[in-house]
Design a protein around this motif. Structure first.
Motif, PDB file in Angstrom:
ATOM      1  N   LYS A  54      -9.619   2.754  57.490  1.00  0.00           N
ATOM      2  CA  LYS A  54     -10.011   1.444  57.999  1.00  0.00           C
ATOM      3  C   LYS A  54     -11.460   1.495  58.472  1.00  0.00           C
ATOM      4  O   LYS A  54     -11.782   1.144  59.588  1.00  0.00           O
ATOM      5  N   ARG A  55     -12.326   1.969  57.621  1.00  0.00           N
ATOM      6  CA  ARG A  55     -13.733   2.108  57.973  1.00  0.00           C
ATOM      7  C   ARG A  55     -14.391   0.730  57.986  1.00  0.00           C
ATOM      8  O   ARG A  55     -14.264  -0.021  57.023  1.00  0.00           O
ATOM      9  N   PRO A  56     -15.123   0.367  59.064  1.00  0.00           N
ATOM     10  CA  PRO A  56     -15.698  -0.969  59.154  1.00  0.00           C
ATOM     11  C   PRO A  56     -16.977  -1.160  58.367  1.00  0.00           C
ATOM     12  O   PRO A  56     -17.523  -2.238  58.332  1.00  0.00           O
ATOM     13  N   TRP A  57     -17.507  -0.099  57.737  1.00  0.00           N
ATOM     14  CA  TRP A  57     -18.688  -0.271  56.909  1.00  0.00           C
ATOM     15  C   TRP A  57     -18.427   0.262  55.508  1.00  0.00           C
ATOM     16  O   TRP A  57     -17.557   1.064  55.272  1.00  0.00           O
ATOM     17  N   SER A  58     -19.224  -0.182  54.554  1.00  0.00           N
ATOM     18  CA  SER A  58     -18.998   0.137  53.155  1.00  0.00           C
ATOM     19  C   SER A  58     -19.967   1.217  52.679  1.00  0.00           C
ATOM     20  O   SER A  58     -21.035   1.386  53.238  1.00  0.00           O
ATOM     21  N   ILE A  59     -19.580   1.934  51.625  1.00  0.00           N
ATOM     22  CA  ILE A  59     -20.484   2.930  51.052  1.00  0.00           C
ATOM     23  C   ILE A  59     -20.614   2.699  49.540  1.00  0.00           C
ATOM     24  O   ILE A  59     -20.429   3.594  48.740  1.00  0.00           O
ATOM     25  N   MET A  60     -20.928   1.450  49.182  1.00  0.00           N
ATOM     26  CA  MET A  60     -21.185   1.112  47.770  1.00  0.00           C
ATOM     27  C   MET A  60     -19.982   1.373  46.877  1.00  0.00           C
ATOM     28  O   MET A  60     -20.120   1.904  45.785  1.00  0.00           O
ATOM     29  N   GLY A  61     -18.819   1.011  47.303  1.00  0.00           N
ATOM     30  CA  GLY A  61     -17.640   1.193  46.467  1.00  0.00           C
ATOM     31  C   GLY A  61     -16.854   2.438  46.812  1.00  0.00           C
ATOM     32  O   GLY A  61     -17.200   3.198  47.716  1.00  0.00           O
ATOM     33  N   LEU A  62     -15.771   2.673  46.072  1.00  0.00           N
ATOM     34  CA  LEU A  62     -14.886   3.801  46.346  1.00  0.00           C
ATOM     35  C   LEU A  62     -15.492   5.112  45.848  1.00  0.00           C
ATOM     36  O   LEU A  62     -16.232   5.128  44.864  1.00  0.00           O
ATOM     37  N   PRO A  63     -15.172   6.240  46.503  1.00  0.00           N
ATOM     38  CA  PRO A  63     -15.698   7.543  46.086  1.00  0.00           C
ATOM     39  C   PRO A  63     -15.286   7.881  44.657  1.00  0.00           C
ATOM     40  O   PRO A  63     -14.139   7.680  44.269  1.00  0.00           O
ATOM     41  N   LYS A  64     -16.234   8.404  43.891  1.00  0.00           N
ATOM     42  CA  LYS A  64     -15.957   8.742  42.496  1.00  0.00           C
ATOM     43  C   LYS A  64     -16.791   9.940  42.073  1.00  0.00           C
ATOM     44  O   LYS A  64     -17.808  10.258  42.693  1.00  0.00           O
ATOM     45  N   ASN A  65     -16.359  10.596  40.996  1.00  0.00           N
ATOM     46  CA  ASN A  65     -17.124  11.696  40.442  1.00  0.00           C
ATOM     47  C   ASN A  65     -18.309  11.126  39.655  1.00  0.00           C
ATOM     48  O   ASN A  65     -18.144  10.207  38.854  1.00  0.00           O
TER      49      ASN A  65
END
Length: 301
Positions: A32-43
């Motif tokens: 439930k992180r209130p800030w985004s990191i440019m989409g979901l983690p990916k390789n």
């Protein structure tokens, strides 16, 4: 710096739990992180999004982009992992197949050709390490363009609190994580544009502001500055105070939303679980949170 591991005697479950707990202790609920990191983690190379517990492990990291690589993948691109960088574990299931009657070890293909009753399949958890691309030097990264987001719009009621609160610590925006550093008396916040909404930004900032009121030159809250390790519950108490205070301030400013309530409730529930034997905890934390809010809003009544 350690290379990626595929075989280790270390308990993988312990690795996962330690990282999740470390994230909670820093004030972040991974799911439930209130800030985004440019989409979901990916390789970075395959473009595949990490799934299961790996998704939460990587979401709990403080990076501003979601791309990860193994040590070998970074090398294959001509890159070099920055010295001193800590790797992040990615877990996976490994399977061993054996013939029940002969005990012979089978490949997965051989096992599939036999009736299920003749195959003994055992699973065990393993892990390998990845690095965020921001910690890899010497590569010209080709990243997709991100859609533009509306500019941050300050909320007057919240800004008034920041403007009128006495002796606020410096607020920095150096890392994509939120924390208060008592020794140097400053708050670090993710960039405003990374937050899901203005309300989430201010609620997160309020949490750190309440922490800062515990500094010895302000309200002198022992739970914040006493780090001698004699009282293991001090940290949990301080986190409860900070989150309750942030909730009070958010309500006071009229920015409380259902999503924020969910986030805050999950966080408070976690720390209550850590201190469930203490019947007075909630009442005491509420009183300290109210005192912190009164300090920040210049209320003396």
């Amino acid at each position: 710096m350690k290379r990626s591991k595929r075989n280790s005697g270390k308990d993988v479950y312990q690795i996962v739990n330690e990282r999740i707990m470390a994230s909670l202790e820093k004030g972040t609920i991974p799911w439930k992180r209130p800030w985004s990191i440019m989409g979901l983690p990916k390789n970075y190379l395959s473009g595949k999004v990490y799934k299961g517990i790996n998704l939460w492990l990587l979401l709990s990291c403080s990076y501003g982009n979601p791309y990860y690589l193994t040590f070998k993948q970074a090398e294959s691109l001509g890159g070099k992992v920055r010295k001193g960088t800590k790797s992040i574990p990615v877990v996976y299931w490994n399977f061993v197949f054996k013939h029940k009657e002969t005990g012979k070890k089978l490949t997965e293909q051989e096992a599939r050709k036999l009736p299920k009753g003749l195959v003994d399949r055992r699973a065990f958890l393993k892990y390998y390490n990845v690095f965020n691309i921001s910690d890899v030097e010497g590569v010209d990264w080709k990243l997709p363009e991100t859609s533009s987001k509306p500019s941050f719009k300050p909320i007057k009621a919240c800004e008034d609190i920041l403007k009128n609160a006495p002796d606020l610590p410096e607020i920095k925006y150096g890392e994509a994580q939120a924390y208060y550093y008592p020794a140097k008396d400053y708050i670090n916040m993710p960039a405003k544009e990374l937050f899901k909404s203005e309300g989430h930004y201010y609620q997160t900032l309020f949490h750190e502001l309440v922490h800062s009121t515990g500094h010895q030159k302000r309200l002198d809250r022992k739970e914040l500055w006493d780090t001698n390790g004699n009282d293991e519950s001090s940290y949990s108490r301080e986190e409860l105070t900070a989150e309750m205070g942030a909730s009070y301030l958010s309500n006071l400013c009229g920015i409380w939303e259902e999503a924020q309530q969910e986030n805050s409730s999950a966080y408070i529930q976690h720390w209550l679980g850590q201190l469930k034997k203490d019947k007075r905890l909630l009442v005491e934390s509420a009183a300290k949170a109210q005192k912190a809010v009164d300090y920040l809003t210049n209320r003396t009544d």
